[in-house]
Scaffold this motif. Structure first.
Motif, PDB file in Angstrom:
ATOM      1  N   VAL A  76       0.873  -1.169   0.000  1.00 45.67           N
ATOM      2  CA  VAL A  76       0.000   0.000   0.000  1.00 45.67           C
ATOM      3  C   VAL A  76       0.910   1.219   0.000  1.00 45.67           C
ATOM      4  CG1 VAL A  76      -1.679   1.344   1.332  1.00 45.67           C
ATOM      5  CG2 VAL A  76      -1.921  -1.139   1.150  1.00 45.67           C
ATOM      6  N   ILE A  77       0.646   2.125  -0.927  1.00 48.16           N
ATOM      7  CA  ILE A  77       1.439   3.349  -1.026  1.00 48.16           C
ATOM      8  C   ILE A  77       0.492   4.533  -0.893  1.00 48.16           C
ATOM      9  CG2 ILE A  77       3.112   4.645  -2.389  1.00 48.16           C
ATOM     10  CD1 ILE A  77       3.499   2.024  -4.035  1.00 48.16           C
ATOM     11  N   ARG A  78       0.746   5.380   0.100  1.00 45.94           N
ATOM     12  CA  ARG A  78      -0.038   6.604   0.291  1.00 45.94           C
ATOM     13  C   ARG A  78       0.797   7.776  -0.210  1.00 45.94           C
ATOM     14  NH1 ARG A  78      -1.131   3.600   4.888  1.00 45.94           N
ATOM     15  NH2 ARG A  78      -3.290   2.915   4.932  1.00 45.94           N
ATOM     16  N   PHE A  79       0.214   8.551  -1.100  1.00 45.05           N
ATOM     17  CA  PHE A  79       0.915   9.665  -1.746  1.00 45.05           C
ATOM     18  C   PHE A  79       0.464  10.984  -1.133  1.00 45.05           C
ATOM     19  CE2 PHE A  79       0.954   6.201  -4.765  1.00 45.05           C
ATOM     20  CZ  PHE A  79       2.236   6.238  -5.266  1.00 45.05           C
ATOM     21  N   TYR A  80       1.443  11.820  -0.786  1.00 47.42           N
ATOM     22  CA  TYR A  80       1.204  13.126  -0.181  1.00 47.42           C
ATOM     23  C   TYR A  80       1.953  14.192  -0.949  1.00 47.42           C
ATOM     24  CZ  TYR A  80      -0.106  10.232   3.845  1.00 47.42           C
ATOM     25  OH  TYR A  80      -0.702   9.315   4.659  1.00 47.42           O
TER      26      TYR A  80
END
Length: 167
Positions: free
Chosen positions: A160-164
């Protein structure tokens, strides 16, 4: 000589002036979207002068956020180098396709170290996007950071990759 003394005095007072004004505000991170990336088993390439080289094929997945949603296009990869110290560098290159058919490239770099026998802990990476001009052109601008952790899909290996985006 007097000019040098004045310059030295000015430099010594500079930190006092900055402190009086207060530090500038720290950047804030704005969540943009999250991707669950499905992975095939790691392919071992072999030992190199720099470490153990391998890659992980990217075989699909989905992503969504407040202003964007779609799928992970099969065919990308995560090219990794593992050192004998337990550290790995990654260089992932893949495409995402929005629900309205627009494709854009993601290139993500990062480094993480695992302690022997310990589970994977979240790592931070630096993504860069290349999106067509238009509706998703905002992806091409700004400073980005992503948080990578183990996936949620029990049927497939995944991350899971969360992009900010920094503001």
């Amino acid at each position: 000589m007097p000019v040098l003394k004045i310059a030295a005095l000015a430099l010594s007072l500079a930190p006092v002036a900055v402190a009086a004004q207060g530090a500038p505000p720290a950047p804030q991170l704005e969540f943009m979207f999250e991707a669950e990336v499905l992975l095939a088993p790691r392919v071992e390439v072999g030992g190199t002068a720099f470490g153990q080289r391998g890659y992980i094929p990217i075989i699909g997945g989905t992503f969504s956020g407040p202003a964007i949603k779609g799928k992970v296009v099969p065919g990308g990869w995560d090219w990794q180098l593992q050192t004998s110290a337990g550290c790995s560098s990654l260089h992932a290159d893949y495409f995402l396709q929005t629900d309205d058919g627009v494709m854009f490239n993601v290139v993500n770099h990062g480094q993480f170290c695992l302690e022997k026998g310990q589970p994977f802990t979240p790592a931070f990476t630096q993504p860069r996007f290349e999106a067509p001009m238009g509706r998703y052109g905002w992806l091409n601008h700004g400073a980005w950071i992503s948080r990578l952790e183990g996936g949620k899909d029990p049927a497939h290996p995944s991350v899971v990759i969360r992009f900010y985006r920094a503001r």
